[in-house]
Design an enzyme around this catalytic site. Sequence first.
Site, PDB file in Angstrom:
ATOM      1  N   HIS A   1      19.563   6.892  65.219  1.00 14.51           N
ATOM      2  CA  HIS A   1      20.191   5.922  64.310  1.00 14.51           C
ATOM      3  C   HIS A   1      20.662   6.578  63.020  1.00 14.51           C
ATOM      4  O   HIS A   1      21.502   6.028  62.325  1.00 14.51           O
ATOM      5  CB  HIS A   1      19.308   4.686  64.085  1.00 14.51           C
ATOM      6  CG  HIS A   1      18.134   4.865  63.176  1.00 14.51           C
ATOM      7  ND1 HIS A   1      16.865   5.173  63.619  1.00 14.51           N
ATOM      8  CD2 HIS A   1      18.020   4.746  61.829  1.00 14.51           C
ATOM      9  CE1 HIS A   1      16.042   5.238  62.591  1.00 14.51           C
ATOM     10  NE2 HIS A   1      16.708   4.981  61.496  1.00 14.51           N
TER      11      HIS A   1
ATOM     12  N   ASP B   1      14.467   7.990  69.883  1.00 14.82           N
ATOM     13  CA  ASP B   1      15.376   7.861  68.733  1.00 14.82           C
ATOM     14  C   ASP B   1      15.641   9.221  68.067  1.00 14.82           C
ATOM     15  O   ASP B   1      15.153   9.483  66.975  1.00 14.82           O
ATOM     16  CB  ASP B   1      14.772   6.868  67.728  1.00 14.82           C
ATOM     17  CG  ASP B   1      15.782   6.410  66.684  1.00 14.82           C
ATOM     18  OD1 ASP B   1      16.849   7.032  66.571  1.00 14.82           O
ATOM     19  OD2 ASP B   1      15.493   5.429  65.974  1.00 14.82           O
TER      20      ASP B   1
ATOM     21  N   SER C   1      13.255   8.056  58.005  1.00 10.62           N
ATOM     22  CA  SER C   1      13.739   8.209  59.365  1.00 10.62           C
ATOM     23  C   SER C   1      14.262   9.617  59.548  1.00 10.62           C
ATOM     24  O   SER C   1      14.980  10.136  58.703  1.00 10.62           O
ATOM     25  CB  SER C   1      14.846   7.207  59.665  1.00 10.62           C
ATOM     26  OG  SER C   1      14.273   6.004  60.061  1.00 10.62           O
TER      27      SER C   1
HETATM   28  N1  ARG Z   1      13.785  -0.186  61.848  1.00  9.37           N
HETATM   29  C1  ARG Z   1      14.183   1.186  61.768  1.00  9.37           C
HETATM   30  C2  ARG Z   1      14.570   1.561  60.355  1.00  9.37           C
HETATM   31  O1  ARG Z   1      14.919   0.945  59.497  1.00  9.37           O
HETATM   32  C3  ARG Z   1      15.181   1.596  62.792  1.00  9.37           C
HETATM   33  C4  ARG Z   1      16.537   0.979  62.679  1.00  9.37           C
HETATM   34  C5  ARG Z   1      17.474   1.389  63.766  1.00  9.37           C
HETATM   35  N2  ARG Z   1      17.242   0.708  65.020  1.00  9.37           N
HETATM   36  C6  ARG Z   1      17.739  -0.536  65.321  1.00  9.37           C
HETATM   37  N3  ARG Z   1      17.456  -1.071  66.478  1.00  9.37           N
HETATM   38  N4  ARG Z   1      18.507  -1.188  64.503  1.00  9.37           N
HETATM   39  O2  ARG Z   1      15.352   1.388  59.615  1.00  9.37           O
HETATM   40  N1  ASP Z   2      13.632   3.035  60.202  1.00  8.83           N
HETATM   41  C1  ASP Z   2      13.486   3.454  58.832  1.00  8.83           C
HETATM   42  C2  ASP Z   2      14.591   4.426  58.425  1.00  8.83           C
HETATM   43  O1  ASP Z   2      15.690   4.323  58.920  1.00  8.83           O
HETATM   44  C3  ASP Z   2      12.133   3.993  58.582  1.00  8.83           C
HETATM   45  C4  ASP Z   2      11.207   2.934  58.091  1.00  8.83           C
HETATM   46  O2  ASP Z   2      11.655   2.024  57.383  1.00  8.83           O
HETATM   47  O3  ASP Z   2      10.022   3.021  58.420  1.00  8.83           O
HETATM   48  O4  ASP Z   2      14.460   5.208  57.520  1.00  8.83           O
END
Ligand code: ARG
Ligand code: ASP
Length: 721
Positions: free
Chosen positions: A85, A221, A651
């Site tokens: 991502h 990921d 991330s």
């Molecule tokens: N929750 C994670 C982070 O903020 C991964 C986001 C990407 N994945 C998704 N399915 N949107 O940001």
């Molecule tokens: N998914 C998050 C990121 O993109 C990481 C987090 O918020 O734990 O940085």
Amino acid sequence: MKKYILLLIISISFVAKGFAEEGMWLPQLLQTLNEKQMKKMGMKISAADIYSISKGSLKDAIVSFGGFCTAEVISDQGLLLTNHHCGFDAIQNHSSLQNNYIRDGFWAYNKGQELTNAGLFATFIIRIDDVTATVLNGVTNNLTEKERQSAIDKNIATLRGNVKKESYQDVLIRPFFEANKYYLFVTETYRDVRLVGAPPSSIGNYGKDTDNWMWPRHTGDFSMFRIYAGKDNKPAPYSADNVPYKPKRALNISLDGVKEGDFTMVFGFPGRTNEYLHSSAIEQTVKISDPAKIGIRTKALGILDGFMRKDEGIKIQYAAKYASISNAWKKWQGEVLGLTKTNAVAKRKEYESNFEKIVLSKPEYNMAYIELLKNLKQAYTDIEPYGYARDYYNEIVPKVELWGIAGDMNSLVTAYAKDETAYTKRKTEVLTKLEESFKEYNAGVDQKLFDALMEMYIADQKAEFISPAFNTMFAEKGKSITALSEAVYSQTSFSSLDKIKKLLAGSTAEVIAAIKADIAGQLYTDIFKTYVSNVSPKLNALQSDINRLQRIYMQAQMDVFSTKAFYPDANSTLRVTYGNVKTYQPRDGVKYDLQTYMEGVMEKYVPGDYEFDLPKKMIDLYNKKDFGRWGVNGRQPVCFIAANHTTGGNSGSPALNADGNLVGLNFDRVWEGTMSDINYDPSICRNIMVDIRYVMFIVDKFAEAKNLIAEMKFVSKTGKK
Ligand code: ARG
Ligand code: ASP
């Protein structure tokens, strides 16, 4: 009595010390603040192995990836590992119907196949210096906030001019601890960063929104890039002649995996946290701000989902928008849940009353700090309506894309007011931008978003925050939002690229007149103006006062709880967080294990599904149990969790084991623990990492990119080969 004393000791040490796992620590202070505890928790290396300016250390393998994520160097040829991502924008930009890298993945089997990415950069931290004394020189408590800031700005400007650095290096000076401290960073930024590999989205984003922020997780990921440098190994703009960067340090990859209790640390660039708020700020987050934002997004997502389910084209157009709206939407729900469940407000109040007791007991604190909590509470009460208006504006206005387009079109009028050249330049910029954004725009969808969100705009807000022009038109349309939107979308030229192009083809005078006469342009101008005159000034003044109070409060907490080691809130600078690999209990009667395996990937598999489909080759590999050296006892590990304190921006950060070797790639947190940005609680806060052996399995067995495997260095303590 004994029991009571014991309890007292526990509660005091809890208040004074925080939790072992909590904290996003400054790498240059590990030796003083953390090393002892890290070793006690299992770390085998020293603080100097993590951060040193005199010899190569782990920090030399960590980069800020494009300023929004973290990546790490994993070969002596500048190979970078980050999340799927995080690399998604690059992957998307190189994708077309013929080469659908989003769907099919991308692999460079030699360096000639690696793909360039304009604008993408990787920044190394060379050195971190404490410059507090210089920056705050001459800054006293008697200064107004404005005077204070201008003194600081002056000091920073002088400091910048005096920093010892190479010509290819940059300098960054940032406030910490609510601007009680300042650190200076000497950095090196490489701007030739090429895409090397990415799995198909069905692996890299397996489970999509359903599994996002959730454990158990089965997502691969990750994506890979490479830093290129000039022939002298220094930063250089993109050139075909550039060569793979030779790093000072590359991470070794551990084949050993993790088990319960193992030490892990995450090294990266966390974005933003608010760990030292007053209880009333937390209360506002739980009761007002998060619910308001969640409510608006629930409406928006419902509309998008309705269209996306029925129309394949719209599904593709709106997939990225949907994912990004849904990401924070889901996180905030977890945050409310977690803050409520862990009694964050009550606990913070208890902390505050301890603070107050100590302040009252010490005359030297009395004067300075006695009114502080009261003033903070008042300030948060005062800002509440303006904060709500800000949330409403920020959540609603950008989601109705017509307003954004109107803003771009109106900017031509502003440019024209300057001169004709500015106008011509702006016109090209706007057209280029709109050509892109209209690819992901559908006027029918936008109008329905308008109906749902502008209805909330008008129904839920105080009259003074609502645009008078919008309100008048609403009344004229018999208070029917659909009648209003019908009129707007049928009259405006801004909801179609063709109409915009036709409009812009006219003479300058005609264009300016047409923009000024456009109904969407007029409404947007008034919506914007209402916000800027009725919300912003008061909001900014109150926020500036809160910043001042929080700054004093931060210092006060450090004075009052002088034995506690404090860490500064995240601010996108390099940090180390550490903890142990640990299970957790999300709710009564449920316990979550710490490791997932490919069995779980297969359990979730739904052929042809938008979120849970899999490439055939993955299924074949699974059925043959063809995991190579990456499996253990016939099983392929996929993801694991640990109690490392992370946030957005972490991330792509490496998860390192006790020996400083790479065991995982951080990419998310568990839903129940997303409140860690405000109130870290070790019982339910866990970060989620892809097991590095899953990454390698995909590179080696799925992609068969042996060229990449050959670059990396693998290590094992158990003799695994
Ligand atoms: N929750 C994670 C982070 O903020 C991964 C986001 C990407 N994945 C998704 N399915 N949107 O940001
Ligand atoms: N998914 C998050 C990121 O993109 C990481 C987090 O918020 O734990 O940085």
